[in-house]
Design an enzyme around this catalytic site. Structure first.
Site, PDB file in Angstrom:
ATOM      1  CG  HIS A  79     -15.943  41.494 -93.418  1.00 22.03           C
ATOM      2  ND1 HIS A  79     -15.985  40.735 -92.282  1.00 22.03           N
ATOM      3  CD2 HIS A  79     -17.064  42.244 -93.400  1.00 22.03           C
ATOM      4  CE1 HIS A  79     -17.078  41.012 -91.613  1.00 22.03           C
ATOM      5  NE2 HIS A  79     -17.753  41.927 -92.274  1.00 22.03           N
TER       6      HIS A  79
ATOM      7  CE1 TYR B 208     -21.329  40.010 -86.206  1.00 23.43           C
ATOM      8  CE2 TYR B 208     -20.002  38.010 -86.341  1.00 23.43           C
ATOM      9  CZ  TYR B 208     -20.923  38.883 -86.901  1.00 23.43           C
ATOM     10  OH  TYR B 208     -21.425  38.623 -88.153  1.00 23.43           O
TER      11      TYR B 208
END
Ligand SMILES: NC(=O)c1ccc[n+]([C@@H]2O[C@H](COP(=O)([O-])OP(=O)(O)OC[C@H]3O[C@@H](n4cnc5c(N)ncnc54)[C@H](OP(=O)(O)O)[C@@H]3O)[C@@H](O)[C@H]2O)c1
Length: 328
Positions: A180, A137
C-alpha cells in the site's frame, strides 16, 4: 469471550492478523485457532466446511483477504473479485453452518462510493458507483457484510462489522507489487537514501487525500467493537483525519532523511481524490485511535531499515517476516 473459548483468526499470517493474535495471546486467550493458508485455503469451500466441522470455533475473527495496493488491484481485477468473494462467502456460511456464536468481518472503507460526501458516513454505503480501480475488492467486501447481516437478521448469528481506512505499521509489506501507499513510500525514500538517488518519482499528482490508521489501533478497535458494537452494525474504524499524498511523502522523506527532489508521474491514476471516514459513531461508542501518523511513520521507517539490513535481501523485494502461530 472466556479465556479458554475456541477463537478462530483467519489471515493470521498477515499484518492485521499477526497483531490480533499477539494481542489475544497477551490478554490470556489460550485456545486460538490460526490456520495458515497452507493448512486451509479459504477459497476451497469443502476444505473450509471440513475444517469448521473438526474445530468448531465459538468466535471467529475473519481477517483474511486478497489485499493489495492500487497497482495490484488494476493488474488483477478478476482475482480480487473472485478470490475475495470465495473467501468471504465460504467463511461466513461455514460460521453459520457450524454454529459460531459471533463473528467479526473486517471490511474496508473501499466499500463507499467514489463520489461519496466527505467525511464518509456508514449510511453512505451503496449510495453511488464505486471507485473503478478497486471495484472487485469493494464489491466482495460489500457482499460479505450484507451476507453477515442477512445471517444475523434471518438466523440470529451475531456479527460485528468494522470498516478500517488505510492500515499501516508493524508487519506491513514492502514488496512494491502488492504493498500500500505508505509502506511503498517508506521503501522508496529509504532506498533512495541508501542508494544516493537524487529524485524519487511517485504515482499521481500528490493531491489525493487519504486517512491512515496504525495496525495497533485497528486491533484495539476491533477488540473494543467486538464487545461494544451492536450486532450487524457497520462502524467506521479510522483516525478521522486525512493528509494529501504530497504531505505524506514530505513527512516520510523527512523521517528517512531524504533531501532530494520529489517528482510526480501524473499519467498514473490518483484514485479517489479524498477518502476520510466520519468516526463519530466510533467515538460515541467510546474508542479513539491513539498512534499519531508521525510516530507510526517513524516506527515503520525503523522497521524497514532493520529488516532490509537484517535480511541481507535485495531492497527491491522485502516483505516483513511473518511468524505463523497456532495456539490450540
Ligand atoms: N491493509 C490495509 O490497508 C487494509 C485497509 C482496510 C481493510 N483491510 C482489511 O484488513 C484485513 C487484513 O489485511 P492485511 O493488510 O493484514 O492483509 P495481508 O497482510 O495481506 O494479510 C492477508 C491474510 O489473508 C490470508 N489469505 C489470503 N488469501 C487466503 C486464502 N485463499 N486462504 C487463506 N488465507 C488467505 C493471507 O495469507 P498468506 O500470508 O498466505 O498470503 C494473510 O494471512 C483484510 O480483510 C483487508 O481487506 C486492510
Amino acid at each position: 469471550m472466556d479465556k479458554n473459548d475456541a477463537i478462530l483468526v483467519t489471515g493470521g499470517t498477515g499484518m492485521v492478523g499477526t497483531r490480533l493474535v499477539e494481542q489475544l495471546q497477551s490478554a490470556g486467550y489460550t485456545n486460538l485457532l490460526v490456520p495458515t493458508r497452507k493448512e486451509l485455503d479459504l477459497c476451497d469451500e469443502q476444505s473450509v466446511n471440513a475444517w469448521f466441522d473438526r474445530n468448531r470455533p465459538r468466535y471467529a475473527f475473519l481477517i483474511a483477504a486478497k489485499v493489495g495496493g492500487i497497482a495490484a488491484n488494476i493488474a488483477d481485477p478478476s482475482g480480487f473479485l473472485a478470490d475475495n468473494l470465495k473467501i468471504i462467502v465460504n467463511q461466513i456460511t461455514a460460521c453459520h453452518r457450524s454454529g459460531v456464536e459471533k463473528l467479526l468481518l473486517l471490511g474496508s472503507t473501499c466499500i463507499y462510493p467514489r463520489e461519496c460526501p466527505q467525511p464518509m458516513k456508514e449510511s453512505h454505503l451503496l449510495s453511488g458507483p464505486l471507485e473503478p480501480t478497486n471495484e472487485g475488492y469493494a464489491l466482495a467486501k460489500i457482499a460479505g457484510l450484507r451476507l453477515a447481516q442477512s445471517y444475523h437478521q434471518q438466523h440470529g448469528m451475531k456479527c460485528v462489522l468494522p470498516m478500517p481506512c488505510n492500515i499501516y505499521g508493524t508487519n506491513d509489506h514492502f514488496d512494491l507489487s502488492r504493498c500500500h501507499v505508505l509502506s511503498a513510500l517508506v521503501k522508496r525514500f529509504s532506498d533512495a537514501v541508501a542508494n544516493d538517488t537524487e529524485e524519487v518519482v511517485l504515482w499521481g499528482s500528490g493531491i489525493a487525500r487519504r486517512e491512515f490508521i496504525h495496525v495497533d489501533d485497528v486491533v484495539d478497535g476491533m477488540l473494543f467493537l467486538f464487545e461494544k458494537a451492536a450486532d450487524g452494525e457497520i462502524v467506521n474504524l479510522g483516525s478521522g483525519t486525512d493528509v494529501s499524498i504530497a504531505e505524506l511523502a514530505s513527512m516520510i522523506a523527512e523521517e528517512t532523511g531524504f533531501q532530494g527532489k520529489i517528482g510526480w508521474d501524473t499519467s498514473r491514476p490518483d484514485g479517489m481524490l479524498k477518502k476520510c471516514t466520519d468516526v463519530s459513531r466510533l467515538h460515541e461508542l467510546g474508542f479513539q485511535a491513539s498512534v499519531s501518523l508521525r510516530d507510526g511513520i517513524r516506527q515503520t521507517v525503523a522497521q524497514y531499515r532493520t529488516l532490509s539490513g537484517a535480511c541481507e535481501k535485495s531492497l527491491d523485494d522485502v516483505t516483513i517476516q511473518k511468524s505463523t502461530r497456532r495456539v490450540a
